[in-house]
Write an enzyme that holds these catalytic residues in place. Structure first.
Site, short mmCIF file in Angstrom:
data_model
loop_
_atom_site.label_atom_id
_atom_site.label_comp_id
_atom_site.label_asym_id
_atom_site.label_seq_id
_atom_site.Cartn_x
_atom_site.Cartn_y
_atom_site.Cartn_z
N GLU A 169 -12.10 -0.46 -10.52
CA GLU A 169 -11.69 -1.41 -11.57
C GLU A 169 -12.61 -1.44 -12.79
O GLU A 169 -12.14 -1.62 -13.92
CB GLU A 169 -11.55 -2.82 -10.99
CG GLU A 169 -10.39 -2.98 -10.01
CD GLU A 169 -10.66 -2.40 -8.62
OE1 GLU A 169 -11.84 -2.16 -8.28
OE2 GLU A 169 -9.69 -2.17 -7.87
N ARG B 157 0.42 3.67 -3.28
CA ARG B 157 -0.26 4.95 -3.05
C ARG B 157 0.74 6.09 -2.84
O ARG B 157 0.66 7.11 -3.52
CB ARG B 157 -1.18 4.86 -1.83
CG ARG B 157 -2.24 3.80 -2.01
CD ARG B 157 -3.35 3.92 -1.00
NE ARG B 157 -4.04 2.65 -0.86
CZ ARG B 157 -5.30 2.52 -0.49
NH1 ARG B 157 -6.03 3.57 -0.21
NH2 ARG B 157 -5.86 1.32 -0.38
N ASP C 115 -4.21 -10.17 -8.60
CA ASP C 115 -4.48 -9.13 -9.62
C ASP C 115 -3.30 -8.32 -10.19
O ASP C 115 -2.88 -8.52 -11.33
CB ASP C 115 -5.59 -8.18 -9.14
CG ASP C 115 -5.40 -7.63 -7.72
OD1 ASP C 115 -4.35 -7.83 -7.13
OD2 ASP C 115 -6.33 -6.97 -7.20
N GLU D 116 0.82 -1.21 0.00
CA GLU D 116 0.00 0.00 0.00
C GLU D 116 0.85 1.26 0.00
O GLU D 116 0.55 2.23 -0.68
CB GLU D 116 -0.96 0.02 1.20
CG GLU D 116 -1.97 -1.11 1.23
CD GLU D 116 -3.08 -1.01 0.17
OE1 GLU D 116 -3.12 0.01 -0.56
OE2 GLU D 116 -3.89 -1.94 0.08
C1 DMJ Z 1 -6.42 0.19 -5.05
O1 DMJ Z 1 -5.64 0.49 -3.97
C2 DMJ Z 1 -5.60 -0.42 -6.18
O2 DMJ Z 1 -6.31 -0.35 -7.38
C3 DMJ Z 1 -5.24 -1.86 -5.91
O3 DMJ Z 1 -4.60 -2.45 -7.00
C4 DMJ Z 1 -6.47 -2.66 -5.57
N1 DMJ Z 1 -7.29 -2.05 -4.55
C5 DMJ Z 1 -7.58 -0.65 -4.61
C6 DMJ Z 1 -8.83 -0.27 -5.36
O4 DMJ Z 1 -9.87 -1.14 -5.39
#
Ligand code: DMJ
Length: 456
Positions: free
Chosen positions: A351, A88, A217, A84
């Site tokens: 998404e 971010r 993912d 994270e």
């Molecule tokens: C975000 O922090 C990013 O897109 C991550 O890859 C997946 N989760 C959240 C949004 O859903």
């Protein structure tokens, strides 16, 4: 434009009630700190920087920049998620630097990058998921199987870490992520698939759960994007992506009785006919990769991308709010709907609109803009409250059940992708930028990475 107004409203509300905290709680009108960022603050500020800049919300961008200069404290102690913080904070700071050329963003990104390095001190070099940013101690998530590290976490560092090496001249960041790739190439893949849990001690898989949604993912996303960011030179990443997608298509992609294509989850060979909202980014990813596939595969992958995006749209269209649930299933007669109470929520995730944006840019089929507009209307109707935007607990009821949280990724991603869906293609052109998994744009290495400011 409407989406710019939504961004300004989300930002102004955050500024008024939660400035400097990580997220806004829009119902109780206060700030939320949480425990994901190890004492770091201002997640919404850093996540919003580039969106404010791109939308030309100049005053708001200056407020955010000033906060980074004056109040963003990196000397903190606490348990942070390596993943994270990387996607971010490092992603947000790097994008802000490349867009503006302002040194403060670069120096903060590098300083923070250094603090993440101890997480890689494991027998294999596969980092652990949690790190104390003060002491450098790191460990695995308590909930992750037997001290394992998670594919989507250690596999979602590559783009940012290459930029950290580029900007610092210090090879260590690139070495760390190239080593992750080496470990992954060495370990045997069941049916060519990558399970979600790997031991940082032995470098072996810990259990055979495969998902293109949560836990897996963005690992796949970063393979194709590493290749694109290298100006198509990193052929190893492209091959890993191509092989992984082939295995996913063979073992996980299925079509429902009603004709909807979806990507199931795989548990040691048994399929769970469920798709998470998180997995809906894959329409966009597959379309992005299709552009560069061999002639005979190109149309095939574009069709697959369009079908998956259509299925994700169905998950929205079949709800009363026209927003999609956290997970939807294809079993016992149900198609593209949540069957469990615990999966009915929508937390402002990006998404689905992310895939609309890629599909629009790559096909110019107007339906993607129409679908995006349906989302704008639904957000306004069901998620907008007096002091910001809130997630909802149940997409199948129009009686408001707000979760009291304006996630930082709503400003970083959902609103940015919606905005780009209605912009000309040359605003952050896909030829020149790749978006990290938090939608922070990083430049393609055409010659050497340059800031947009230095090019002008
Ligand atoms: C975000 O922090 C990013 O897109 C991550 O890859 C997946 N989760 C959240 C949004 O859903």
């Amino acid at each position: 434009m409407k989406i710019k107004e939504m961004m300004k409203f989300a930002w102004d509300s955050y500024k008024q009630y939660a400035f400097g905290k990580n997220e806004l709680r829009p119902l109780t009108k206060n700030g939320h700190i949480g425990n994901m960022f190890g004492g770091l603050r201002g997640a919404t500020v850093v996540d919003a920087l580039d969106t404010l800049y791109i939308m030309e919300l100049e005053e708001e961008f200056q407020e955010a920049k000033k906060w980074v200069e004056k109040s963003f404290d990196l000397n903190v102690n606490g348990e942070a998620s390596l993943f994270e913080v990387n996607i971010r904070y490092i992603g947000g700071l790097l994008a802000a630097y490349y867009l503006t050329g302002e040194e403060v963003f670069k120096s903060k990104a590098l300083e923070l990058g250094e603090k993440l390095l101890p997480a890689f001190n494991t027998p294999t070099g596969i980092p652990r998921g949690v790190i104390n940013l003060g002491s450098g101690m790191s460990w695995s998530w308590g909930w992750a199987s037997a001290g394992s590290s998670i594919l989507a976490e250690f596999g979602t560092l590559h783009l940012e870490f290459l930029h950290l090496t580029e900007l610092s001249g210090n090879p260590v960041f690139a070495e760390k992520v190239m080593n992750i790739r080496k470990v992954l190439n060495r370990v045997e893949k069941p049916q060519g698939l990558y399970p979600n849990f790997l031991s940082p001690v032995t470098g072996n898989w810990v259990q055979h759960h495969v998902s293109i949604g949560g836990l897996g993912d963005s690992f796949y996303e970063y393979l194709i994007k590493s290749w694109l960011m290298s100006d198509k030179k990193d052929s190893e990443a492209k091959k890993m992506y191509d092989d992984a997608l082939e295995a996913i298509e063979k073992h996980l992609v299925r079509r429902s009785a009603g004709g909807l294509t979806y990507i199931a989850e795989w548990r040691g060979g048994i399929l769970d006919h469920k798709m998470g909202h998180l997995a809906c980014f894959s329409g966009g990813m597959i379309a992005l990769g299709a552009e560069h596939a061999s002639e005979e595969r190109k149309q095939h992958y574009m069709d697959l991308a369009a079908e998956i995006t259509n299925t994700c749209h169905e998950s929205y269209a079949r709800s009363d709010t026209k927003l999609g649930p956290e997970a939807f299933r294809f079993d016992t007669g149900t198609e593209a709907m949540a069957t469990r109470l615990s999966e009915r929520y929508y937390i402002l995730r990006p998404e689905v609109v992310e895939s609309y944006m890629y599909m629009w840019r790559l096909t110019h089929d107007l339906k993607y803009r129409q679908w995006g507009w349906e989302v704008v209307k639904a957000l306004e109707k069901h998620c907008r409250v007096e002091a910001g935007f809130s997630g909802i607990r149940d997409v199948y009821t129009t009686v408001p059940t707000h979760d009291n949280m304006q996630q930082s990724f709503f400003l970083a991603e959902t609103l940015k992708y919606l905005y780009l869906l209605f912009c000309e293609d040359d605003v952050l052109s896909l030829d020149d930028w790749v978006f990290n998994t938090e939608a922070h744009p990083l430049p393609v290495n055409h010659t050497n990475f340059k800031t947009k400011a230095s090019v002008q």
